[in-house]
Motif scaffolding. Structure first.
Motif, PDB file in Angstrom:
ATOM      1  N   ARG A  92       0.822  -1.210   0.000  1.00 16.87           N
ATOM      2  CA  ARG A  92       0.000   0.000   0.000  1.00 16.87           C
ATOM      3  C   ARG A  92       0.858   1.263   0.000  1.00 16.87           C
ATOM      4  NH1 ARG A  92      -4.797   2.099   1.848  1.00 16.87           N
ATOM      5  NH2 ARG A  92      -4.586   4.012   3.067  1.00 16.87           N
ATOM      6  N   ARG A 121      -8.934  -0.134   3.773  1.00 13.76           N
ATOM      7  CA  ARG A 121      -7.787   0.741   3.504  1.00 13.76           C
ATOM      8  C   ARG A 121      -8.038   1.747   2.361  1.00 13.76           C
ATOM      9  NH1 ARG A 121      -3.242  -1.938   5.632  1.00 13.76           N
ATOM     10  NH2 ARG A 121      -2.280   0.087   5.882  1.00 13.76           N
ATOM     11  N   HIS A 126      -6.213  10.899   1.255  1.00 11.95           N
ATOM     12  CA  HIS A 126      -5.078  11.321   0.413  1.00 11.95           C
ATOM     13  C   HIS A 126      -5.608  12.201  -0.719  1.00 11.95           C
ATOM     14  CE1 HIS A 126      -1.947   8.132   1.635  1.00 11.95           C
ATOM     15  NE2 HIS A 126      -3.053   7.748   2.270  1.00 11.95           N
ATOM     16  N   TYR A 162      -8.992  12.648   9.767  1.00 12.60           N
ATOM     17  CA  TYR A 162      -8.529  11.629  10.714  1.00 12.60           C
ATOM     18  C   TYR A 162      -7.008  11.687  10.719  1.00 12.60           C
ATOM     19  CZ  TYR A 162      -7.710   7.092  12.903  1.00 12.60           C
ATOM     20  OH  TYR A 162      -7.300   6.109  13.745  1.00 12.60           O
ATOM     21  N   THR A 167      -1.650   9.647   4.810  1.00 14.88           N
ATOM     22  CA  THR A 167      -2.108  10.920   4.233  1.00 14.88           C
ATOM     23  C   THR A 167      -1.171  12.048   4.672  1.00 14.88           C
ATOM     24  OG1 THR A 167      -4.400  10.133   4.327  1.00 14.88           O
ATOM     25  CG2 THR A 167      -4.062  12.517   4.089  1.00 14.88           C
ATOM     26  N   GLU A 331     -10.851  -1.658  10.903  1.00  9.44           N
ATOM     27  CA  GLU A 331     -12.163  -2.279  11.142  1.00  9.44           C
ATOM     28  C   GLU A 331     -12.125  -3.809  11.167  1.00  9.44           C
ATOM     29  OE1 GLU A 331     -11.286  -0.626   8.399  1.00  9.44           O
ATOM     30  OE2 GLU A 331     -12.250  -1.422   6.597  1.00  9.44           O
ATOM     31  N   ILE A 372       1.000  -9.070   8.686  1.00  5.51           N
ATOM     32  CA  ILE A 372       2.308  -8.971   9.372  1.00  5.51           C
ATOM     33  C   ILE A 372       2.182  -9.151  10.885  1.00  5.51           C
ATOM     34  CG2 ILE A 372       4.285  -7.465   9.875  1.00  5.51           C
ATOM     35  CD1 ILE A 372       3.722  -5.875   7.403  1.00  5.51           C
TER      36      ILE A 372
HETATM   37  C1  EPZ Z   1       0.320   3.168   8.532  1.00  3.25           C
HETATM   38  O1  EPZ Z   1      -0.654   2.713   7.613  1.00  3.25           O
HETATM   39  C2  EPZ Z   1       1.228   1.971   8.802  1.00  3.25           C
HETATM   40  N1  EPZ Z   1       1.866   1.549   7.563  1.00  3.25           N
HETATM   41  C3  EPZ Z   1       0.401   0.824   9.378  1.00  3.25           C
HETATM   42  O2  EPZ Z   1       1.300  -0.247   9.684  1.00  3.25           O
HETATM   43  C4  EPZ Z   1      -0.245   1.297  10.680  1.00  3.25           C
HETATM   44  O3  EPZ Z   1      -1.067   0.267  11.199  1.00  3.25           O
HETATM   45  C5  EPZ Z   1      -1.106   2.550  10.379  1.00  3.25           C
HETATM   46  O4  EPZ Z   1      -0.281   3.574   9.770  1.00  3.25           O
HETATM   47  C6  EPZ Z   1      -1.727   3.135  11.645  1.00  3.25           C
HETATM   48  O5  EPZ Z   1      -0.714   3.452  12.570  1.00  3.25           O
HETATM   49  C7  EPZ Z   1       2.941   2.225   7.115  1.00  3.25           C
HETATM   50  O6  EPZ Z   1       3.378   3.200   7.711  1.00  3.25           O
HETATM   51  C8  EPZ Z   1       3.578   1.712   5.864  1.00  3.25           C
HETATM   52  P1  EPZ Z   1      -3.629   5.327   8.228  1.00  3.25           P
HETATM   53  P2  EPZ Z   1      -1.640   3.790   6.881  1.00  3.25           P
HETATM   54  O7  EPZ Z   1      -3.708   6.095   6.969  1.00  3.25           O
HETATM   55  O8  EPZ Z   1      -0.878   5.024   6.590  1.00  3.25           O
HETATM   56  C9  EPZ Z   1      -8.304   4.936   7.380  1.00  3.25           C
HETATM   57  C10 EPZ Z   1       2.172  -2.434   9.582  1.00  3.25           C
HETATM   58  O9  EPZ Z   1       1.782  -3.499  10.078  1.00  3.25           O
HETATM   59  N2  EPZ Z   1      -8.037   5.721   6.157  1.00  3.25           N
HETATM   60  O10 EPZ Z   1      -3.203   6.024   9.490  1.00  3.25           O
HETATM   61  O11 EPZ Z   1      -2.316   3.115   5.764  1.00  3.25           O
HETATM   62  C11 EPZ Z   1      -7.676   3.542   7.310  1.00  3.25           C
HETATM   63  O12 EPZ Z   1      -8.529   2.669   6.594  1.00  3.25           O
HETATM   64  C12 EPZ Z   1       1.160  -1.475   8.960  1.00  3.25           C
HETATM   65  O13 EPZ Z   1       3.376  -2.049   9.561  1.00  3.25           O
HETATM   66  C13 EPZ Z   1      -9.120   6.145   5.383  1.00  3.25           C
HETATM   67  O14 EPZ Z   1     -10.283   5.862   5.691  1.00  3.25           O
HETATM   68  O15 EPZ Z   1      -2.673   4.064   8.055  1.00  3.25           O
HETATM   69  C14 EPZ Z   1      -7.530   3.160   8.756  1.00  3.25           C
HETATM   70  O16 EPZ Z   1      -8.757   2.670   9.248  1.00  3.25           O
HETATM   71  C15 EPZ Z   1      -0.252  -2.043   9.005  1.00  3.25           C
HETATM   72  N3  EPZ Z   1      -8.872   6.871   4.259  1.00  3.25           N
HETATM   73  C16 EPZ Z   1      -7.198   4.497   9.420  1.00  3.25           C
HETATM   74  O17 EPZ Z   1      -7.634   5.524   8.512  1.00  3.25           O
HETATM   75  C17 EPZ Z   1      -7.596   7.210   3.878  1.00  3.25           C
HETATM   76  O18 EPZ Z   1      -7.448   7.904   2.855  1.00  3.25           O
HETATM   77  C18 EPZ Z   1      -5.710   4.673   9.688  1.00  3.25           C
HETATM   78  O19 EPZ Z   1      -5.045   4.591   8.455  1.00  3.25           O
HETATM   79  C19 EPZ Z   1      -6.517   6.776   4.687  1.00  3.25           C
HETATM   80  C20 EPZ Z   1      -6.750   6.035   5.817  1.00  3.25           C
END
Ligand code: EPZ
Length: 418
Positions: A92, A121, A126, A162, A167, A331, A372
């Protein structure tokens, strides 16, 4: 797919050295498409996700060398702003190339990431953020095409709905090169990896401030220079081994960490009765105690990290009494519960919260990793359990844990990978 065999039920001992942070390295590597100078980045873990990102960089034209945990990027022109779904589907974080590539090429096209085992996800935050900065976008056939405006407003602003890590990273990197504009991002993620990205970009001549708080201000510059940089330690890998000590009731030493980044975890394990000592970069954890049950709620940093949720749930599965672990970030991050149940754990999930009734011991079984951190949790369960466990679909785990077999064997764990 690899399989991991573990003979559990014995204590760990000795020392483990933590690797560089995968989740700090990935956005930093993505941002290098905006820099056409020599860059050296050290302490990068040799993991599948890192190799996928380096393949993306080579695909768009970067001259990449990766050796002994050091990535060297030589000046090279970007030859395409397109990153196919094949890369994003593997990982991702490749989606974070969208904005930076657009700044260099004028337009970029990146496959929209699909969901994964922990959730849908989406990338709507973004897209909304990039639109707020003035970009146009088209979504078709599963790809997002981003178009840079002829001119940016002098004052740009976006308040994230959020505290999304990805993002925040995407917008911060992209805005670094919006020359002559001031971008203010509010309600941003405050993770240490965000600070690491800010520090890297500033070392390359960017003018960014506020990372680690809920407001980041970026004064766009015309060009970024090269630099030498060291990635921060991986706080989630550190937390995984710290919790392995509690789960196996062992005393171990964890080196190459930054305890500033794991304050919430330290507070939790102390409240469970573990004894800790050490300094900012070394922690000695004595988990050989009668641990106390408790209730955990995951949240964006500085809250309890969602990435350690499967792992603390596993530890709590053999702590007497009732505990609960409430997942507030993703979720669908309880896929491992059924697998723990096969090992004798007593947990039920309701409304995105795991209710755990501690049992005396887990027993070894054949289980399957789904992502992971769920996979890491099953490894710890295997080390805790009496008898042999086999973990199938173990490839997931190697995306996030460097030298897994060496590190666990180094702590006296009986592990074999086939
Ligand atoms: C980062 O993912 C990490 N990955 C994840 O680690 C980590 O679990 C996550 O942050 C939360 O700390 C990396 O840094 C590569 P988010 P990211 O955007 O950036 C929702 C691991 O095991 N969301 O903070 O994708 C999303 O669905 C991984 O190393 C939207 O709805 O996390 C989630 O429910 C797993 N729309 C929440 O926000 C968007 O456009 C948090 O996502 C973006 C996110």
């Amino acid at each position: 797919m690899k399989e991991i065999y573990i003979l559990g039920g014995k204590k760990l001992k000795g020392t483990v050295k933590i690797s560089g942070s995968k989740n700090a390295a990935l956005p930093i590597l993505a941002s290098t498409v905006m820099i056409n100078k020599e860059i050296t980045i050290k302490n990068i873990p040799e993991l599948k996700d890192i190799l996928t990102m380096l393949n993306c960089l080579q695909h768009v034209g970067k001259n990449v060398n990766f050796d002994s945990n050091t990535v060297t990027l030589k000046p090279s022109n970007i030859k395409t702003g397109e990153v196919s779904y094949e890369y994003v589907n593997k990982m991702r974080a490749s989606f974070n190339l969208l904005g930076p590539l657009c700044m260099v090429c004028g337009t970029s096209k990146v496959g929209k990431p699909g969901g994964c085992n922990i959730g849908q996800r989406p990338v709507d935050f973004h897209i909304a953020g990039l639109k707020a900065l003035g970009f146009k976008y088209v979504e078709e056939h599963g790809d997002i095409t981003l178009i840079k405006p002829d001119e940016f407003d002098k004052k740009l602003y976006y308040s994230l709905p959020y505290k999304s890590v990805g993002t925040t990273e995407q917008l911060m990197s992209t805005a670094a090169l919006i020359s002559g504009s001031i971008t203010v991002l509010e309600n941003v993620a405050m993770e240490p990896e965000i600070i690491d990205l800010q520090d890297f970009l500033n070392k390359c001549g960017a003018k960014i401030s506020g990372a680690g708080t809920d407001r980041i201000t970026i004064h766009g510059v015309n060009e970024l220079s090269g630099c030498e940089y060291d990635i921060i330690p991986d706080r989630i890998e550190a937390g995984t081994y710290i919790l392995a000590a509690l789960g196996t009731r062992s005393k171990i030493e964890v080196q190459n960490i930054n305890t500033d980044h794991i304050q919430k975890l330290i507070q939790v394990i102390k409240s469970m009765g573990a004894e800790i000592s050490g300094n900012k970069n070394v922690l000695i954890i004595d988990g050989n105690k009668k641990l106390k049950n408790l209730n955990i709620v995951t949240a964006p940093y500085p809250g309890f990290p969602t990435d350690l949720q499967p792992i603390i749930s596993t530890v709590l599965s053999t702590v007497e009494g009732e505990s609960s672990v409430n997942e507030n970030v993703f979720e669908n991050r309880f896929n491992y519960i059924g697998e723990l149940g096969r090992m004798g754990a007593d947990l039920k999930v309701k409304n995105n919260c795991a209710y755990i009734n501690g049992v005396k011991k887990l027993s070894g079984a054949e289980v399957t990793a789904t992502d992971i951190r769920a996979g890491a949790a099953l490894i710890i369960a295997g080390l805790m359990a009496e008898g042999e466990s086999i973990i199938y679909d173990a490839n997931h785990i190697f995306r996030g844990y460097e030298l897994l077999e060496e590190k666990i064997s180094g702590l006296g764990g009986s592990i074999n990978i086939y």
